[in-house]
Design a protein around this motif. Structure first.
Motif, PDB file in Angstrom:
ATOM      1  N   ASP A   5     -52.470  -7.474   6.979  1.00 33.26           N
ATOM      2  CA  ASP A   5     -52.217  -8.768   7.597  1.00 33.26           C
ATOM      3  C   ASP A   5     -50.789  -8.888   8.086  1.00 33.26           C
ATOM      4  OD1 ASP A   5     -54.804  -9.777   6.770  1.00 33.26           O
ATOM      5  OD2 ASP A   5     -53.971  -9.642   4.761  1.00 33.26           O
ATOM      6  N   TYR A   6     -49.983  -7.875   7.774  1.00 34.33           N
ATOM      7  CA  TYR A   6     -48.583  -7.982   8.124  1.00 34.33           C
ATOM      8  C   TYR A   6     -48.023  -6.610   8.453  1.00 34.33           C
ATOM      9  CZ  TYR A   6     -48.440  -6.992   3.094  1.00 34.33           C
ATOM     10  OH  TYR A   6     -48.652  -6.470   1.843  1.00 34.33           O
ATOM     11  N   LEU A   7     -46.835  -6.609   9.015  1.00 35.24           N
ATOM     12  CA  LEU A   7     -46.130  -5.388   9.362  1.00 35.24           C
ATOM     13  C   LEU A   7     -44.950  -5.243   8.420  1.00 35.24           C
ATOM     14  CD1 LEU A   7     -46.035  -5.983  13.208  1.00 35.24           C
ATOM     15  CD2 LEU A   7     -47.750  -4.705  11.921  1.00 35.24           C
ATOM     16  N   ALA A  60     -41.636 -21.394  17.205  1.00 38.14           N
ATOM     17  CA  ALA A  60     -42.865 -20.632  17.406  1.00 38.14           C
ATOM     18  C   ALA A  60     -42.570 -19.158  17.254  1.00 38.14           C
ATOM     19  CB  ALA A  60     -43.441 -20.905  18.799  1.00 38.14           C
ATOM     20  N   GLY A  61     -43.523 -18.424  16.685  1.00 40.38           N
ATOM     21  CA  GLY A  61     -43.329 -16.993  16.566  1.00 40.38           C
ATOM     22  C   GLY A  61     -44.151 -16.375  15.465  1.00 40.38           C
ATOM     23  N   TYR A  62     -43.723 -15.180  15.058  1.00 40.87           N
ATOM     24  CA  TYR A  62     -44.418 -14.411  14.029  1.00 40.87           C
ATOM     25  C   TYR A  62     -43.707 -14.632  12.692  1.00 40.87           C
ATOM     26  CZ  TYR A  62     -46.693 -12.265  17.991  1.00 40.87           C
ATOM     27  OH  TYR A  62     -47.425 -12.076  19.142  1.00 40.87           O
ATOM     28  N   PRO A  63     -44.429 -15.156  11.692  1.00 36.52           N
ATOM     29  CA  PRO A  63     -43.796 -15.444  10.394  1.00 36.52           C
ATOM     30  C   PRO A  63     -43.219 -14.182   9.762  1.00 36.52           C
ATOM     31  CG  PRO A  63     -45.945 -16.518  10.576  1.00 36.52           C
ATOM     32  CD  PRO A  63     -45.838 -15.587  11.728  1.00 36.52           C
ATOM     33  N   ILE A  64     -42.007 -14.281   9.257  1.00 36.41           N
ATOM     34  CA  ILE A  64     -41.347 -13.163   8.593  1.00 36.41           C
ATOM     35  C   ILE A  64     -40.871 -13.596   7.211  1.00 36.41           C
ATOM     36  CG2 ILE A  64     -40.655 -11.854  10.642  1.00 36.41           C
ATOM     37  CD1 ILE A  64     -38.006 -13.276  10.618  1.00 36.41           C
ATOM     38  N   PHE A  65     -40.938 -12.664   6.268  1.00 39.00           N
ATOM     39  CA  PHE A  65     -40.604 -12.943   4.881  1.00 39.00           C
ATOM     40  C   PHE A  65     -39.759 -11.787   4.349  1.00 39.00           C
ATOM     41  CE2 PHE A  65     -44.733 -14.512   6.073  1.00 39.00           C
ATOM     42  CZ  PHE A  65     -44.778 -15.823   5.613  1.00 39.00           C
ATOM     43  N   ASP A  66     -38.659 -12.105   3.728  1.00 41.32           N
ATOM     44  CA  ASP A  66     -37.831 -11.084   3.084  1.00 41.32           C
ATOM     45  C   ASP A  66     -37.951 -11.292   1.576  1.00 41.32           C
ATOM     46  OD1 ASP A  66     -36.156  -9.001   2.703  1.00 41.32           O
ATOM     47  OD2 ASP A  66     -34.357  -9.964   3.488  1.00 41.32           O
ATOM     48  N   VAL A  67     -38.636 -10.386   0.930  1.00 38.87           N
ATOM     49  CA  VAL A  67     -38.943 -10.511  -0.500  1.00 38.87           C
ATOM     50  C   VAL A  67     -37.933  -9.699  -1.300  1.00 38.87           C
ATOM     51  CG1 VAL A  67     -40.676 -10.121  -2.277  1.00 38.87           C
ATOM     52  CG2 VAL A  67     -41.383 -10.824   0.024  1.00 38.87           C
ATOM     53  N   GLU A  68     -37.259 -10.370  -2.201  1.00 35.39           N
ATOM     54  CA  GLU A  68     -36.252  -9.686  -3.034  1.00 35.39           C
ATOM     55  C   GLU A  68     -36.873  -9.035  -4.251  1.00 35.39           C
ATOM     56  OE1 GLU A  68     -32.994 -11.516  -5.833  1.00 35.39           O
ATOM     57  OE2 GLU A  68     -32.212 -11.441  -3.774  1.00 35.39           O
ATOM     58  N   GLU A 120     -43.795  -8.969   8.202  1.00 38.74           N
ATOM     59  CA  GLU A 120     -44.021  -9.869   9.341  1.00 38.74           C
ATOM     60  C   GLU A 120     -45.516 -10.072   9.509  1.00 38.74           C
ATOM     61  OE1 GLU A 120     -43.895  -9.340  14.170  1.00 38.74           O
ATOM     62  OE2 GLU A 120     -42.189  -8.576  13.014  1.00 38.74           O
ATOM     63  N   ALA A 121     -45.968 -11.313   9.589  1.00 42.91           N
ATOM     64  CA  ALA A 121     -47.381 -11.599   9.809  1.00 42.91           C
ATOM     65  C   ALA A 121     -47.827 -11.020  11.149  1.00 42.91           C
ATOM     66  CB  ALA A 121     -47.633 -13.104   9.774  1.00 42.91           C
ATOM     67  N   PHE A 122     -49.030 -10.485  11.187  1.00 45.58           N
ATOM     68  CA  PHE A 122     -49.524  -9.869  12.414  1.00 45.58           C
ATOM     69  C   PHE A 122     -49.852 -10.915  13.475  1.00 45.58           C
ATOM     70  CE2 PHE A 122     -52.715  -8.090  15.217  1.00 45.58           C
ATOM     71  CZ  PHE A 122     -52.199  -6.819  15.491  1.00 45.58           C
ATOM     72  N   LEU A 123     -50.336 -12.073  13.039  1.00 53.60           N
ATOM     73  CA  LEU A 123     -50.796 -13.099  13.978  1.00 53.60           C
ATOM     74  C   LEU A 123     -49.731 -14.166  14.203  1.00 53.60           C
ATOM     75  CD1 LEU A 123     -54.471 -13.523  12.729  1.00 53.60           C
ATOM     76  CD2 LEU A 123     -53.686 -12.257  14.734  1.00 53.60           C
ATOM     77  N   LEU A 124     -49.668 -14.619  15.420  1.00 50.86           N
ATOM     78  CA  LEU A 124     -48.678 -15.595  15.890  1.00 50.86           C
ATOM     79  C   LEU A 124     -49.032 -17.007  15.452  1.00 50.86           C
ATOM     80  CD1 LEU A 124     -46.378 -16.482  17.986  1.00 50.86           C
ATOM     81  CD2 LEU A 124     -48.223 -16.553  19.668  1.00 50.86           C
ATOM     82  N   GLN A 125     -48.020 -17.796  15.123  1.00 54.85           N
ATOM     83  CA  GLN A 125     -48.159 -19.246  14.970  1.00 54.85           C
ATOM     84  C   GLN A 125     -47.420 -19.881  16.142  1.00 54.85           C
ATOM     85  OE1 GLN A 125     -50.018 -20.948  12.930  1.00 54.85           O
ATOM     86  NE2 GLN A 125     -50.670 -19.238  11.632  1.00 54.85           N
ATOM     87  N   GLY A 126     -48.174 -20.586  17.005  1.00 53.63           N
ATOM     88  CA  GLY A 126     -47.626 -21.024  18.279  1.00 53.63           C
ATOM     89  C   GLY A 126     -46.686 -22.205  18.234  1.00 53.63           C
ATOM     90  N   GLY A 127     -46.795 -23.063  17.257  1.00 54.87           N
ATOM     91  CA  GLY A 127     -45.913 -24.222  17.164  1.00 54.87           C
ATOM     92  C   GLY A 127     -45.833 -24.720  15.746  1.00 54.87           C
TER      93      GLY A 127
END
Length: 843
Positions: A5-7, A60-68, A120-127
């Motif tokens: 589901d993510y990159l 808007a964009g692709y959700p990104i997460f930095d996990v410590e 990074e989530a594979f699918l876009l969230q537009g707004g």
């Protein structure tokens, strides 16, 4: 894993990018909270399992997460929303199955996080304005940061090429609403990634509104077969599904055995039961939004369906009413579609689900799987209609409308209706001219629409961004299904959008002076205009359409006055590119039509333009808007009509017409149509209408700013009678069609306008007239626009002690203009800066 589901990536090479949308506020607790504090590293654990993130304004964009760090088995549920309260709703403010739209259909997605690092989530969230992250399992997870990789141009709303500022801070913020909405809705080619991955195993499809093949647009009573392999949860597919609106089809979903080791703990097993098959109709299985959806049935499978195992699915449509589905040769169900009630009649058996339309593949929230070896054949004679192994990536992605966006375009709104709406572009074009100056995207949007034109001259009213027009244009034009089958859908749905689309083109040329584009595209534009003119009834002399957005389609005053305006503006463009014959024809047609409108639709007793010949005593917001701005109404008529508007006034603004029930709590106010009216009010240059316009600015647009839980910093689609979002959670809270104040405050608040006609194209000639701004109570204002003549045009004025106005104008030396107020008129030419001191008339 081959697909997830993510990159995964390296945080040091990604998250340090300046081109990232970061939240501005954070709250931790057991439920979502809008009471956010400062952003910092945060941990989710059993005592505080929910993080709420506020992005301050629409992003808007692709959700990104930095996990410590990760402790234990971690699954997180992430929700995305424009309005805060959606975070407390099971589906947030979605789903949005209106179109593929190159964005996640769902506003909730789940991730299993196994190790530290960024993903990074594979699918876009537009707004998005709000986001929540909920820990679903025991253990703990620490985030260094969370944000969005932008899918839109990153701009500083306070430092745009076009600007407006005055001594009324509320108006300054209202001006930014449309600028931000256009900035989020307009993006560049290739910025919205392809949604499917295709390899030798077939098409890997994550849960989404099904992508449809245009090749099946005209199929009926067919059998669809394909191989599928569930990777997680289940897979979905559709049959008898129209491509163009109303895009409601047969919805089917295969749910696997949902093994505990691979399933998400928040899987909705009430809807998607293990080892079952769902049947629905409409846009989806849930009726969460205004997109009508019917959950019809669930069928228990006679055996367990395992993940990562191939199965053959056969779907049979026959005799116009029967549907049967087989799994690996075993019949799962065989039903008559007439046995299911989908509304529209008091007799359930009279309600029939169509069996004509295309097929496609998708899935429910968080589902994922493969599709390959697709075959379609006639159910009666077994003639093969379609065959595709689904292993050629470039062909499959292009065919099913999941290709990255083919052009730079402006959408209707970033989160929903992510289509290029022809008529809604009217406001966007002018907002761009006053703020972002992204004429490159405006131009490509207009070209994109022209690329979909069909031989009759019609443009699409809402083409999708992931299909190639050369492949899909005909299918979308006439491949409806259901009651629209066999018709040009473009002319059935909102044909008056052809008029608004023509106005958008003319406004673009007026603002940009892009005569090369006008010349290049004129044959197509002329073809469209001639189609519109052919809709004028030879007996009544008025437009007669099949349907309309602006008002009555048969002889309505709004659509006819809008056409007068469009014809005159198109004639100016024709004059500028030496299409003299067209210019003469359009001016002549506009003059004749205006005379007919005044003769047949002006009601002298009420002092209004009648809604239509069939409704002589009713009137609307759109009628004075276009009848005044088109010049159809003379000054006395305009004054009388404006004075008759009070019965339309509700709390935040004006209802669309006298036929709208003001007592109905579901009644909404449209910033779109009120924006048309606002233009007419300001154009009267009177103290009375300026005051009325100021009231409208404040009552309708201020609510978009005042509540931190609903404001996105962008203009809304609809407003309810209490000043909240007008369609509930479905409302687009970033919609350029509601952003008219952006260009109107530049034009009338600061008084900076292009001269009328061809001489004003690109601001070659311009006018500065601050009267309306002064009448609204402003003591100072400044505005700037980008001209087509190698420079910017800027005006700044201020009144000192109520006696003297200091004016500074900067402009390209090869442009000229006029400053005027009251009886003062000064010609400004031959310089790049002008300083004036004007003695203000004493009352």
């Amino acid at each position: 894993m081959a697909h997830q589901d993510y990159l995964l990536g390296n945080s040091n090479t990604h998250l340090n990018s300046r081109a990232t949308f970061w939240p501005v506020g954070l709250a931790l607790g057991i439920t979502p909270s809008s009471q956010v504090g400062r952003i910092q590293k945060f941990q989710l654990k059993s005592s505080a399992p929910v993080a709420t993130l506020d992005y301050g304004s629409e992003v808007a964009g692709y959700p990104i997460f930095d996990v410590e760090s990760v402790t234990g088995k971690i699954q997180i549920e992430v929700k995305y929303a424009e309005e805060f309260r959606a975070l407390r709703s099971p589906f947030s403010d979605g789903p949005f199955p209106y179109a593929v739209a190159l964005a996640n259909t769902y506003r909730v997605e789940t991730f299993e996080v196994k190790e530290p690092g960024w993903f990074e989530a594979f699918l876009l969230q537009g707004g998005v304005k709000w986001q929540s992250i909920r820990l679903l399992t025991d253990g703990a997870i620490t985030f260094s940061s969370v944000g969005f990789k932008p899918s839109i141009p990153v701009t500083d709303i306070d430092h745009l090429p076009g600007t407006f500022e005055c001594d009324n801070d509320n108006l300054n913020d209202i001006w930014k609403l449309g600028a931000r909405a256009a900035g989020v809705a307009c993006f560049e080619q290739g910025s919205q990634r392809a949604m499917w991955e295709v390899d030798k195993n077939g098409a890997f499809v994550r849960g989404m509104r099904s992508g449809l093949s245009p090749k099946g647009a005209f199929f009926q009573d067919y059998t669809l077969e394909f191989d599928t392999r569930i990777e997680r949860g289940g897979i979905g597919w559709v049959a008898a599904h129209p491509l163009a609106s109303p895009a409601k089809g047969i919805q089917l979903n295969l749910v696997g055995n949902l093994p505990a080791e691979t399933s998400f703990v928040n899987t909705n097993t009430s809807l998607t039961r293990p080892n079952s098959m769902l049947l629905g109709y409409g846009y989806s299985f849930v009726n969460q939004t205004t997109l009508t959806s019917f959950y019809l049935d669930t069928f228990k499978l006679p055996f367990s369906v395992r993940e990562k195992t191939w199965y053959r699915v056969k779907t049979v449509l026959s005799t116009g009413q029967c549907l049967a589905v087989f799994l690996d040769g075993t019949q799962i169900f065989n039903v008559s579609l007439r046995g299911y009630y989908i509304g529209g009649s008091s007799n359930p058996t009279a309600s029939s689900i169509p069996t004509k339309g295309s097929f496609g593949f998708g899935g429910w929230q968080d589902q994922a799987g493969y599709f390959k070896n697709v075959v379609v054949y006639d159910s009666a004679n077994k003639t093969t209609l379609y065959s595709n192994p689904m292993t050629n990536a470039s062909e499959v992605i292009a065919e099913y409308g999941v290709h990255e966006n083919y052009a730079s375009v402006c959408l209707d709104g970033p989160k929903r209706d992510r289509l290029v709406w022809l008529g809604d572009f009217y406001h966007t074009t002018r907002i761009i001219g006053a703020s972002t100056s992204r004429f490159d995207i405006a131009k490509e949007t207009l070209q994109f629409l022209l690329d979909w034109q069909i031989p009759s001259g019609l443009l699409p009213y809402d083409p999708p961004i992931g299909y190639n027009s050369s492949v899909a244009s005909e299918a979308f034009a006439v491949g409806g299904g259901g009651p629209l089958a066999g018709y040009e859908v473009y002319s059935i749905i909102l044909p008056d959008y052809q008029i608004l689309g023509l106005l958008s083109f003319a406004n673009y040329v007026y603002l940009s002076n892009d005569l090369d584009f006008a010349r290049k595209t004129w044959p197509k534009r002329h073809l469209q205009t001639e189609w519109i003119l052919r809709q004028i009834n030879s007996t009544t002399g008025l437009l007669s359409l099949i349907g309309a957005f602006l008002g009555p389609a048969n002889g309505g005053s709004a659509i006819n006055c809008a056409l007068v305006q469009a014809l005159n503006m198109a004639a100016d463009v024709a004059t500028a590119i030496s299409e003299t014959e067209s210019a003469s024809r359009y001016h002549g047609a506009a003059t004749t039509l205006a005379a007919t409108i005044n003769g047949r639709l002006w009601n002298p007793r009420l002092g209004v333009y009648s809604l239509s010949p069939a409704s002589p005593n009713d009137y609307s917001v759109n009628s004075p808007a276009f009848c005044i701005t088109s010049g159809t109404a003379n000054e006395p008529q305009a004054a009388r009509f404006i004075s008759a508007l009070s019965p339309l006034r509700l709390g935040p603004g004006y209802k669309d017409s006298t036929q709208v029930n003001a007592s109905d709590p579901a009644t909404n106010i449209s910033p779109n149509t009120n924006g048309f009216l606002l233009s007419a009010l300001l154009s009267q240059r009177s103290a009375t209408t300026a005051h009325t316009a100021l009231q409208l600015f404040q009552s309708l647009w201020s609510p978009m700013l005042t509540n931190k839980e609903t404001t996105t910093g962008a203009s809304w689609e609809y407003v309810n009678l209490e000043g909240g979002p007008g369609l509930g959670l479905f409302t687009s809270l970033s919609h350029p069609w509601g952003g008219a104040p952006t260009y109107l405050l530049t034009e009338w608040g600061a008084g900076l306008q292009a001269a009328k006609g061809v001489e004003g194209f690109g601001y070659r000639n311009w006018i500065i007239n601050p009267y309306v701004g002064l009448a609204m109570g402003l003591k100072k204002a400044k505005a700037r626009v980008v001209t087509a003549f190698d420079g910017k045009l800027e005006v700044q004025w201020q009144v000192s002690h109520g006696k003297v106005m200091d004016v500074t104008v900067t402009a390209p030396r090869n442009t000229s203009g006029v400053f005027e107020i009251g009886g003062v008129r000064k010609v400004l030419s031959g310089r790049d800066e002008y300083h004036l001191k004007i003695e203000m008339p004493q009352e």
